[in-house]
Design a protein around this motif. Structure first.
Motif, mmCIF file in Angstrom:
data_model
loop_
_atom_site.group_PDB
_atom_site.id
_atom_site.type_symbol
_atom_site.label_atom_id
_atom_site.label_comp_id
_atom_site.label_asym_id
_atom_site.label_seq_id
_atom_site.Cartn_x
_atom_site.Cartn_y
_atom_site.Cartn_z
ATOM 1 N N LEU A 16 0.833 -1.447 -0.051
ATOM 2 C CA LEU A 16 0.147 -0.124 0.010
ATOM 3 C C LEU A 16 1.017 1.384 0.122
ATOM 4 O O LEU A 16 0.668 2.251 -0.695
ATOM 5 C CB LEU A 16 -0.702 -0.174 1.203
ATOM 6 N N SER A 17 1.866 1.228 0.897
ATOM 7 C CA SER A 17 2.825 2.549 0.928
ATOM 8 C C SER A 17 3.561 2.647 -0.419
ATOM 9 O O SER A 17 3.818 3.840 -0.591
ATOM 10 C CB SER A 17 3.723 2.397 2.082
ATOM 11 N N GLU A 18 3.761 1.694 -1.103
ATOM 12 C CA GLU A 18 4.657 1.649 -2.185
ATOM 13 C C GLU A 18 3.782 2.411 -3.312
ATOM 14 O O GLU A 18 4.090 3.075 -4.040
ATOM 15 C CB GLU A 18 4.916 0.390 -2.840
ATOM 16 N N ALA A 19 2.330 1.766 -3.343
ATOM 17 C CA ALA A 19 1.571 2.490 -4.292
ATOM 18 C C ALA A 19 1.222 3.875 -4.090
ATOM 19 O O ALA A 19 1.097 4.645 -4.995
ATOM 20 C CB ALA A 19 -0.084 1.686 -4.137
ATOM 21 N N MET A 20 1.253 4.261 -2.567
ATOM 22 C CA MET A 20 0.982 5.700 -2.425
ATOM 23 C C MET A 20 2.155 6.362 -2.855
ATOM 24 O O MET A 20 1.849 7.655 -3.136
ATOM 25 C CB MET A 20 0.995 5.940 -0.807
ATOM 26 N N SER A 21 3.387 5.796 -2.525
ATOM 27 C CA SER A 21 4.613 6.691 -3.158
ATOM 28 C C SER A 21 4.639 7.063 -4.611
ATOM 29 O O SER A 21 5.158 7.939 -4.981
ATOM 30 C CB SER A 21 5.848 5.903 -2.509
ATOM 31 N N THR A 22 3.788 6.269 -5.457
ATOM 32 C CA THR A 22 3.846 6.810 -6.879
ATOM 33 C C THR A 22 2.575 7.604 -6.917
ATOM 34 O O THR A 22 2.478 8.018 -8.381
ATOM 35 C CB THR A 22 3.745 5.543 -7.721
ATOM 36 N N THR A 23 1.468 7.339 -6.429
ATOM 37 C CA THR A 23 0.219 8.028 -6.679
ATOM 38 C C THR A 23 -0.346 9.283 -5.889
ATOM 39 O O THR A 23 -1.022 9.987 -6.408
ATOM 40 C CB THR A 23 -1.068 7.076 -6.601
#
Lengths: 543, 164
Positions: free
Chosen positions: A490-497
């Motif tokens: 989730l945090s990785e997805a947030m880091s790009t979006t």
């Protein structure tokens, strides 16, 4: 001819004020009067000396003796023994490492140039409320030089060549940032100083403003000249009362001396500065959010592009720079780009101001060359780890990264840290000893992000809430392996979006906690124990 | 749809705020400055005050409300005479700020964001104050206290209770 034989420098900042610095100062002046020493010994108020949590701090020059935890009752002893008889009071002497920014009067100006005190050079040495003292240490000379000897393009060139990069966290090259705005024809343009320092554990900008506000103003005026702005704003956190008052006084004094206002140094260049108070929102440290807040609205970030350099405050071209960045500018103009490049590492020139906190013997503020290792910062300057062995350091604040023992010898600059996917960020170094629990820290940081998310974009609004919920599950003994995996994904997805750095940041702390302390997290998940007995494993309290 | 009718009293406090608004009317983006001032006068920002500001500045009430609720500094509920603000920044947290909050909850019998029945204390938490050298830190109105422990919590409460 001056009769002054000794100077007593008393540090007046928020820490020492709480500890009663004013009472000590009053008592000191009274006793000097009584001993008939008031014409020979001068009491000077200065900004921070970089020693924190040690009560009232005074420095006696030229003896170069620092006293800490001074109370009004100690003053007579210091006066009688040291000032009158020349015998330092051992019991009150500070024996820890003194931060490099505290300058001894014995050093010559030439030597200083070789040292690594660029931003804090005057802090703790001059009276921050006196413009004359600032001018006496070559203050406003760089502005004069810039306005009379250089064209704006040349200033940008010098700053570009110096390799100065933004000190607010992102590390964007300052000269390059200016060069986007400078050629634009639309007027007015604005220069905004970001002093909304809100990264937990960071207070370098506060101490820069409290210690040497004129240096910031001079840096702002030079930057404004380079980009063609006539109006500047300093957006200061509302809680920073002393910074606001000192900077306000500095602005008024500079106006009186014609160093701000119309036609500065007869160059035809005009520039004025106004302070705006923040109202308590972490996200306002993001430049577009800060601009919205300056306009009087909610501090939501804007979608980029357009970048503020093209369309910022009231849709006009706006450059936003951090306090520390701008405070580097006068020295660069005065001493040249090559001088600045000679400090630090090849790709990260200059110095960096750090606030070092947590489980160390001497928490405080230090300014060291870029590329200094974490080990040196902790053991040489902060006196080593307190209350147990070193466990890890959280570098860069909540938006930073955990670094463990293996990382102690990493050189602290943009590129070397970048190799490990860590960041210099705001320069906060929070040291934790082995008594701390990583799950507890992670949960605290994620609560912070959840609380400060502005809610404008979904990845951050929903993501930060989910991340906290998952961390809290682990903290309260309900976590599963999937929860940890989900936090990482989730945090990785947030880091790009996510729209701005707030939503992009949790990835780094979660990722580094997992990388270095996976065993400890898994212990909480699989064995349902917190070896440090900090986490509430029975699932009791939910915040 | 009928406009929201909010009765705005006419008294000294409103006249003071009105005069301030006059003085900043031509300044660009004055809303946050006005809210700072209003909270200084009233102690908090009830709906009537927001409606007054909306009318005087000709800014929609929804916008005023949006700004008030965005920033931590502004409050829509009355606060106690002494606002206890415990720093929960990372540096304070690692030094036990969580426990400090618990001590206050214990002693005052209120939760976070709540005010005691005698309207003397409000307990809140904040992000970093930037006084991390003194961790754990708290503020009672404008006064800052560092290195807080259980004993100090009791002393602080005793001090303000005696001031009344």
């Amino acid at each position: 001819m001056s009769l002054i034989t000794k100077y007593v420098l008393i540090s007046i900042d928020e820490d020492t004020l709480i500890a009663g610095a004013r009472k000590v100062e009053t008592e000191l002046k009274r006793i000097l009067e009584e001993l008939d020493l008031s014409r020979e010994i001068m009491v000077v108020e200065t900004g921070t000396m970089g020693i924190m949590g040690k009560g009232v701090v005074i420095l006696i020059q030229p003896d170069d003796v620092t006293y800490v935890n001074v109370t009004p009752e100690d003053v007579r002893e210091i006066a009688n023994e040291h000032l009158l008889k020349g015998r330092p009071v051992k019991r009150l002497e500070f024996t820890g490492k003194i931060d490099q920014s505290v300058i001894s009067f014995r050093e010559t100006a030439q030597e200083l140039k070789k040292q690594t005190r660029v931003v804090l050079g005057n802090s703790g040495l001059i009276n921050p409320e006196s413009i004359d003292e600032y001018i006496a240490v070559n203050g406003y000379e760089a502005l004069g030089k810039a306005l009379t000897e250089h064209k704006p393009e040349e200033i940008i060139d010098i700053v570009k060549k110096s390799g100065l990069r933004g000190r607010g966290g992102a590390g964007f090259p300052t000269g390059l940032k200016w060069s986007f705005t400078a050629p634009l024809k639309n007027k007015p343009k604005y220069l905004v100083c970001n002093a909304d320092e809100g990264e937990p554990g960071t207070f370098k900008d506060r101490l820069i403003m409290e210690g040497d506000p004129h240096k910031l103003l001079e840096g702002m005026a030079i930057a404004a000249y380079a980009i063609g702005a006539e109006k500047g704003f300093i957006y200061i956190r509302g809680e920073y009362t002393l910074s606001i008052n000192r900077t306000q006084k500095a602005i008024e004094d500079a106006r009186k001396y014609g160093l701000l206002g119309q036609d500065i140094f007869g160059s035809g260049f005009s520039f004025d500065v106004e302070i705006k108070k923040g109202a308590g929102a972490y996200v306002c440290g993001e430049e577009t959010a800060l601009i919205n807040s300056l306009e009087g609205g909610r501090g939501n970030p804007r979608v980029k592009p357009p970048f503020p350099g093209v369309q910022g405050l009231w849709q006009q071209p706006t450059v936003v720079n951090n306090v520390e960045t701008l405070s580097n500018v006068p020295a660069i103009i005065l001493n040249g780009a090559d001088w600045y490049k000679s400090i630090g590492t090849e790709k990260s020139s200059g110095t960096k101001v750090y606030t070092i906190l947590g489980h160390v013997h001497n928490p405080g503020l230090i300014e060291v060359e870029m590329g200094t290792t974490l080990r040196d910062i902790i053991y040489k300057y902060a006196g080593g780890v307190k209350g147990g062995k070193f466990k890890c350091a959280l570098v860069g604040g909540a938006a930073g990264a955990f670094l463990n023992e293996e990382m102690l010898d990493v050189r602290m600059d943009y590129d070397h840290l970048g190799e490990y996917k860590a960041v210099l960020g705001s320069g906060a170094i929070l040291v934790m000893n082995e008594e701390s629990c990583i799950v507890d820290m992670l949960r605290n940081i994620l609560f912070f992000f959840k609380h400060e998310s502005c809610g404008k974009c979904s990845p951050c609004r929903i993501g930060t809430a989910q991340l906290y919920m998952l961390a809290d599950k682990i903290y309260s003994g309900q976590g599963t392996d999937e929860d940890l995996d989900q936090m990482l994904t989730l945090s990785e997805a947030m880091s790009t979006t996510a729209l701005c750095a707030l939503g992009q940041s949790p990835y780094l702390v979660i990722h580094t906690a997992d990388k270095f302390f996976k065993d400890e997290i898994e212990e909480h998940i699989r064995r349902k124990v917190c070896m440090k007995d900090i986490c509430r494993m029975n699932g009791a309290e939910h915040k | 749809m009928e406009a929201l009718k909010i009765h705005i009293p006419d008294n000294e406090q409103y006249r003071e705020l009105g005069a301030y608004i006059e003085s900043v009317r031509n300044m660009p983006g004055p809303l946050i400055n006005v809210l700072h001032k209003a909270q200084g006068i009233f102690g908090y920002l009830p709906m009537e005050v927001q409606a007054f500001i909306s009318r005087e500045l000709d800014i929609p009430l929804s916008t005023v409300y949006g700004v008030v609720t965005f920033y931590n500094f502004f409050s829509m509920t009355p606060r106690g005479k002494y606002v206890i603000n415990v720093c929960m920044g990372t540096a304070c947290y690692v030094k036990g700020a969580g426990k400090v909050v618990d001590y206050f909850k214990d002693e005052l019998k209120v939760g976070e964001g709540e005010t005691t029945e005698d309207n003397l204390f409000t307990l809140t938490t904040a992000r970093c104050f930037g006084a991390c050298g003194l961790a754990p830190v708290l503020m009672v109105n404008e006064d800052v206290y560092g290195h807080v422990d259980r004993k100090k919590v009791t002393e602080i409460l005793k001090k303000y209770r005696s001031l009344g």
